[in-house]
Design an enzyme around this catalytic site. Structure first.
Site, PDB file in Angstrom:
ATOM      1  N   HIS A   1      15.572  12.293  -7.216  1.00  8.65           N
ATOM      2  CA  HIS A   1      16.674  12.839  -6.412  1.00  8.65           C
ATOM      3  C   HIS A   1      17.727  13.435  -7.361  1.00  8.65           C
ATOM      4  CE1 HIS A   1      14.772  11.047  -3.086  1.00  8.65           C
ATOM      5  NE2 HIS A   1      15.595  10.086  -2.781  1.00  8.65           N
TER       6      HIS A   1
ATOM      7  N   THR B   1      11.814   6.275  -6.520  1.00  6.60           N
ATOM      8  CA  THR B   1      11.012   5.074  -6.248  1.00  6.60           C
ATOM      9  C   THR B   1      11.044   4.092  -7.423  1.00  6.60           C
ATOM     10  OG1 THR B   1       8.942   6.126  -6.962  1.00  6.60           O
ATOM     11  CG2 THR B   1       9.451   6.192  -4.602  1.00  6.60           C
TER      12      THR B   1
ATOM     13  N   MET C   1       4.352   3.938  -0.795  1.00  9.79           N
ATOM     14  CA  MET C   1       4.897   4.622  -1.986  1.00  9.79           C
ATOM     15  C   MET C   1       5.626   3.646  -2.905  1.00  9.79           C
ATOM     16  SD  MET C   1       4.548   8.005  -2.051  1.00  9.79           S
ATOM     17  CE  MET C   1       5.394   7.888  -3.584  1.00  9.79           C
TER      18      MET C   1
ATOM     19  N   SER D   1       8.997  12.164  -1.793  1.00  4.20           N
ATOM     20  CA  SER D   1       8.496  10.784  -1.858  1.00  4.20           C
ATOM     21  C   SER D   1       9.516   9.795  -1.296  1.00  4.20           C
ATOM     22  CB  SER D   1       8.130  10.392  -3.290  1.00  4.20           C
ATOM     23  OG  SER D   1       9.280  10.415  -4.108  1.00  4.20           O
ATOM     24  N   GLY D   2      10.751  10.220  -1.164  1.00  6.88           N
ATOM     25  CA  GLY D   2      11.786   9.371  -0.569  1.00  6.88           C
ATOM     26  C   GLY D   2      11.505   9.044   0.882  1.00  6.88           C
TER      27      GLY D   2
ATOM     28  N   CYS E   1      18.155   4.980  -2.103  1.00  8.12           N
ATOM     29  CA  CYS E   1      17.697   5.602  -3.361  1.00  8.12           C
ATOM     30  C   CYS E   1      18.655   6.679  -3.889  1.00  8.12           C
ATOM     31  CB  CYS E   1      16.291   6.152  -3.192  1.00  8.12           C
ATOM     32  SG  CYS E   1      16.023   7.052  -1.670  1.00  8.12           S
TER      33      CYS E   1
ATOM     34  N   ARG F   1      21.166  -4.595   4.197  1.00  9.95           N
ATOM     35  CA  ARG F   1      22.065  -4.184   3.115  1.00  9.95           C
ATOM     36  C   ARG F   1      23.541  -4.387   3.431  1.00  9.95           C
ATOM     37  NH1 ARG F   1      19.433   1.516   2.134  1.00  9.95           N
ATOM     38  NH2 ARG F   1      17.497   0.850   1.125  1.00  9.95           N
TER      39      ARG F   1
ATOM     40  N   THR G   1       0.810  -1.222   0.000  1.00 12.67           N
ATOM     41  CA  THR G   1       0.000   0.000   0.000  1.00 12.67           C
ATOM     42  C   THR G   1       0.848   1.279   0.000  1.00 12.67           C
ATOM     43  OG1 THR G   1      -0.101  -0.300   2.378  1.00 12.67           O
ATOM     44  CG2 THR G   1      -2.042  -0.995   1.124  1.00 12.67           C
TER      45      THR G   1
ATOM     46  N   GLN H   1      17.005  15.711  -2.249  1.00 15.30           N
ATOM     47  CA  GLN H   1      16.156  14.532  -2.325  1.00 15.30           C
ATOM     48  C   GLN H   1      14.663  14.868  -2.246  1.00 15.30           C
ATOM     49  OE1 GLN H   1      19.588  12.095   0.110  1.00 15.30           O
ATOM     50  NE2 GLN H   1      17.557  11.202   0.144  1.00 15.30           N
TER      51      GLN H   1
ATOM     52  N   ARG I   1      16.704  17.463   2.004  1.00 17.40           N
ATOM     53  CA  ARG I   1      15.346  17.216   1.501  1.00 17.40           C
ATOM     54  C   ARG I   1      14.847  18.505   0.853  1.00 17.40           C
ATOM     55  NH1 ARG I   1      13.656  12.335   0.998  1.00 17.40           N
ATOM     56  NH2 ARG I   1      13.846  11.788   3.191  1.00 17.40           N
TER      57      ARG I   1
HETATM   58  N1  LIG Z   1      10.362   6.055  -0.898  1.00 18.09           N
HETATM   59  C1  LIG Z   1      11.544   5.826  -1.468  1.00 18.09           C
HETATM   60  O1  LIG Z   1      12.016   6.584  -2.349  1.00 18.09           O
HETATM   61  C2  LIG Z   1      12.374   4.626  -1.075  1.00 18.09           C
HETATM   62  C3  LIG Z   1      13.486   4.327  -1.855  1.00 18.09           C
HETATM   63  C4  LIG Z   1      14.268   3.228  -1.534  1.00 18.09           C
HETATM   64  C5  LIG Z   1      13.929   2.459  -0.450  1.00 18.09           C
HETATM   65  N2  LIG Z   1      12.841   2.783   0.326  1.00 18.09           N
HETATM   66  C6  LIG Z   1      12.524   1.887   1.451  1.00 18.09           C
HETATM   67  O2  LIG Z   1      11.380   1.111   1.074  1.00 18.09           O
HETATM   68  C7  LIG Z   1      10.588   0.838   2.239  1.00 18.09           C
HETATM   69  C8  LIG Z   1       9.163   1.351   2.018  1.00 18.09           C
HETATM   70  O3  LIG Z   1       9.206   2.754   1.840  1.00 18.09           O
HETATM   71  P1  LIG Z   1       7.925   3.597   1.416  1.00 18.09           P
HETATM   72  O4  LIG Z   1       8.446   4.927   1.074  1.00 18.09           O
HETATM   73  O5  LIG Z   1       7.103   2.868   0.426  1.00 18.09           O
HETATM   74  O6  LIG Z   1       7.108   3.650   2.819  1.00 18.09           O
HETATM   75  P2  LIG Z   1       5.554   3.895   3.077  1.00 18.09           P
HETATM   76  O7  LIG Z   1       4.940   4.691   1.980  1.00 18.09           O
HETATM   77  O8  LIG Z   1       5.460   4.430   4.462  1.00 18.09           O
HETATM   78  O9  LIG Z   1       4.892   2.418   3.060  1.00 18.09           O
HETATM   79  C9  LIG Z   1       5.129   1.450   4.071  1.00 18.09           C
HETATM   80  C10 LIG Z   1       4.426   0.139   3.765  1.00 18.09           C
HETATM   81  O10 LIG Z   1       4.718  -0.805   4.809  1.00 18.09           O
HETATM   82  C11 LIG Z   1       3.514  -1.244   5.428  1.00 18.09           C
HETATM   83  N3  LIG Z   1       3.732  -1.372   6.878  1.00 18.09           N
HETATM   84  C12 LIG Z   1       3.936  -0.376   7.777  1.00 18.09           C
HETATM   85  N4  LIG Z   1       4.047  -0.899   9.032  1.00 18.09           N
HETATM   86  C13 LIG Z   1       3.884  -2.234   8.905  1.00 18.09           C
HETATM   87  C14 LIG Z   1       3.857  -3.324   9.823  1.00 18.09           C
HETATM   88  N5  LIG Z   1       4.014  -3.121  11.139  1.00 18.09           N
HETATM   89  N6  LIG Z   1       3.662  -4.570   9.349  1.00 18.09           N
HETATM   90  C15 LIG Z   1       3.477  -4.790   8.034  1.00 18.09           C
HETATM   91  N7  LIG Z   1       3.478  -3.808   7.101  1.00 18.09           N
HETATM   92  C16 LIG Z   1       3.670  -2.534   7.532  1.00 18.09           C
HETATM   93  C17 LIG Z   1       2.475  -0.151   5.142  1.00 18.09           C
HETATM   94  O11 LIG Z   1       1.197  -0.737   5.192  1.00 18.09           O
HETATM   95  P3  LIG Z   1      -0.118   0.102   5.694  1.00 18.09           P
HETATM   96  O12 LIG Z   1      -0.547   0.951   4.523  1.00 18.09           O
HETATM   97  O13 LIG Z   1      -1.092  -0.981   5.994  1.00 18.09           O
HETATM   98  O14 LIG Z   1       0.296   0.912   6.876  1.00 18.09           O
HETATM   99  C18 LIG Z   1       2.898   0.237   3.702  1.00 18.09           C
HETATM  100  O15 LIG Z   1       2.387  -0.712   2.796  1.00 18.09           O
HETATM  101  C19 LIG Z   1      11.310   1.494   3.426  1.00 18.09           C
HETATM  102  O16 LIG Z   1      12.145   0.557   4.053  1.00 18.09           O
HETATM  103  C20 LIG Z   1      12.133   2.588   2.749  1.00 18.09           C
HETATM  104  O17 LIG Z   1      13.266   2.960   3.489  1.00 18.09           O
HETATM  105  C21 LIG Z   1      12.039   3.838   0.028  1.00 18.09           C
END
Ligand SMILES: NC(=O)c1ccc[n+]([C@@H]2O[C@H](COP(=O)([O-])OP(=O)(O)OC[C@H]3O[C@@H](n4cnc5c(N)ncnc54)[C@H](OP(=O)(O)O)[C@@H]3O)[C@@H](O)[C@H]2O)c1
Length: 346
Positions: free
Chosen positions: A239, A325, A11, A176-177, A146, A107, A9, A173, A232
């Site tokens: 980025h 992303t 980003m 959305s990061g 990222c 990592r 669900t 950055q 940011r």
């Molecule tokens: N955004 C970027 O540019 C980027 C780039 C590289 C890596 N990342 C990494 O990718 C990961 C996700 O980032 P994001 O930006 O997509 O975060 P996000 O938008 O906050 O999404 C987090 C996801 O994890 C789920 N979640 C949260 N708490 C949970 C729990 N206790 N048990 C199971 N699922 C849970 C959420 O589900 P619900 O909707 O149900 O809460 C949601 O689907 C992070 O580790 C981040 O560091 C992000």
């Protein structure tokens, strides 16, 4: 091959869905998220924030709990917060799943590859060492942070041709990061925040691992100095980074441009479905790259480099832009999984 998305669900989870629906190798079989979403239809649980519409194929899928017993797939793409990933990803690997993780949790573990398919495809052989070390049927490989993803793609041909002594990186950055609702709008509108928690350390260490040499048992990190300063900025996606490089052998600006423009690697040779034709696009205009204009280059998988010019302290400097992303997360993971499938490493 059936695949699932954990953190579907969020980003990054949404980017996974966008790239996996109608994929020629993969069939999206399950979606999972937190207990807040589990049990609901995806269309009700997710606040869809991408420009493209939510694919109709996922709207009525039931969101599962993040539990290996409830997921039916061979590969799980993980877009979970790091602390959750630390706990659950090994459980999936133990149960025989291939985990392609976007979280930072594993990592820097010695037996976990941080993969950029164009940069270090040979690091996938570390997965055999990992399985042996840990007694897992499955395995974990990860994406880089990222910011370092875009930087390392641009540095790879320079590293191979000239060697690198030192690098300074200043990042700008996108919001959305930080995930959805990650940075309050009152903090970022009309502003620049010169601090992103834990980010500089990731940028200073992960690139050395990715550019390191795999000796059959372990990765010997690349030997150069990196200094990072992370900010940011009020940009939605993409980025942008200023990079200053000191090389071991000297090359002209034209030679630097040429090695970047000509850079191709295994994903291009294998014609993997989501590999960009040119991993690095070099722009000659004086004011490019820009996030609004260049973030979707190569469907978000190419990095765009511009303003390559001499530096008065180090050897040369340039600006690079990558979609955080896509190249910095979901797109890079999907390309990694394509590489695994095509090279029959799974
Ligand atoms: N955004 C970027 O540019 C980027 C780039 C590289 C890596 N990342 C990494 O990718 C990961 C996700 O980032 P994001 O930006 O997509 O975060 P996000 O938008 O906050 O999404 C987090 C996801 O994890 C789920 N979640 C949260 N708490 C949970 C729990 N206790 N048990 C199971 N699922 C849970 C959420 O589900 P619900 O909707 O149900 O809460 C949601 O689907 C992070 O580790 C981040 O560091 C992000």
């Amino acid at each position: 091959m059936e695949v699932a998305v954990l953190g579907a669900t969020g980003m990054v989870g949404q980017r996974f869905i966008e790239r996996l629906v109608n994929h020629p190798f993969f069939e999206l079989s399950d979606l999972a998220a937190s207990s807040r979403s589990a049990g609901k239809k995806y269309g009700e649980a997710a606040r869809w924030v991408l420009d493209s519409a939510m694919p109709k194929e996922v709207k009525n899928m039931s969101v599962r709990e993040v539990d290996p017993k409830k997921i039916n797939a061979e590969i799980v793409f993980s877009a979970l917060p790091s602390e959750i990933a630390r706990e659950v990803e090994p459980k999936f690997a133990e149960e025989g799943f291939i985990v392609a993780s976007n979280a930072s949790a594993y990592r820097m573990e010695k037996d976990v590859p941080v993969l950029i398919p164009e940069v270090n495809p040979e690091h996938l052989d570390l997965l055999e060492v990992q399985k042996e070390n840990r007694g897992w049927d499955g395995c974990i490989f990860t994406d880089p942070n990222c910011s370092i993803a875009a930087a390392v793609v641009s540095l790879k041909p320079i590293y191979d041709k000239f060697g690198i002594k030192s690098v300074f990186i200043t990042t700008m950055q996108a919001v959305s990061g930080a995930g959805y609702a990650g940075v309050p709008s009152m903090a970022i509108t009309d502003n620049v925040i010169p601090f992103i928690k834990n980010e500089e350390k990731k940028v200073e260490t992960e690139g050395l691992k990715i550019l390191g040499r795999f000796d059959g048992k372990k990765i010997i990190p690349a030997n150069f100095r990196v200094s990072a300063s992370c900010n940011r900025v009020p940009v939605l996606d993409g980025h942008t980074e200023s990079i200053f490089v000191e090389t071991r052998k000297k090359g002209s600006i034209e030679e630097v441009k040429k090695v970047m423009k000509n850079f191709r690697s295994l994903p291009q040779k294998l014609k993997l479905p989501t590999a960009p034709e040119n991993p690095i696009i070099v722009r000659e205009e004086e004011d490019r790259p820009q996030p609004r204009l260049d973030r979707y280059a190569g469907k978000g998988m190419a990095v765009t480099v511009g303003r390559i010019r001499e530096d008065s302290i180090l050897d040369f400097k340039y600006t690079v832009l990558g979609h955080n992303t896509i190249r910095g997360a979901a797109g890079n993971s999907v390309l990694g999984a394509e590489l695994l499938v095509k090279t029959k490493k799974i």
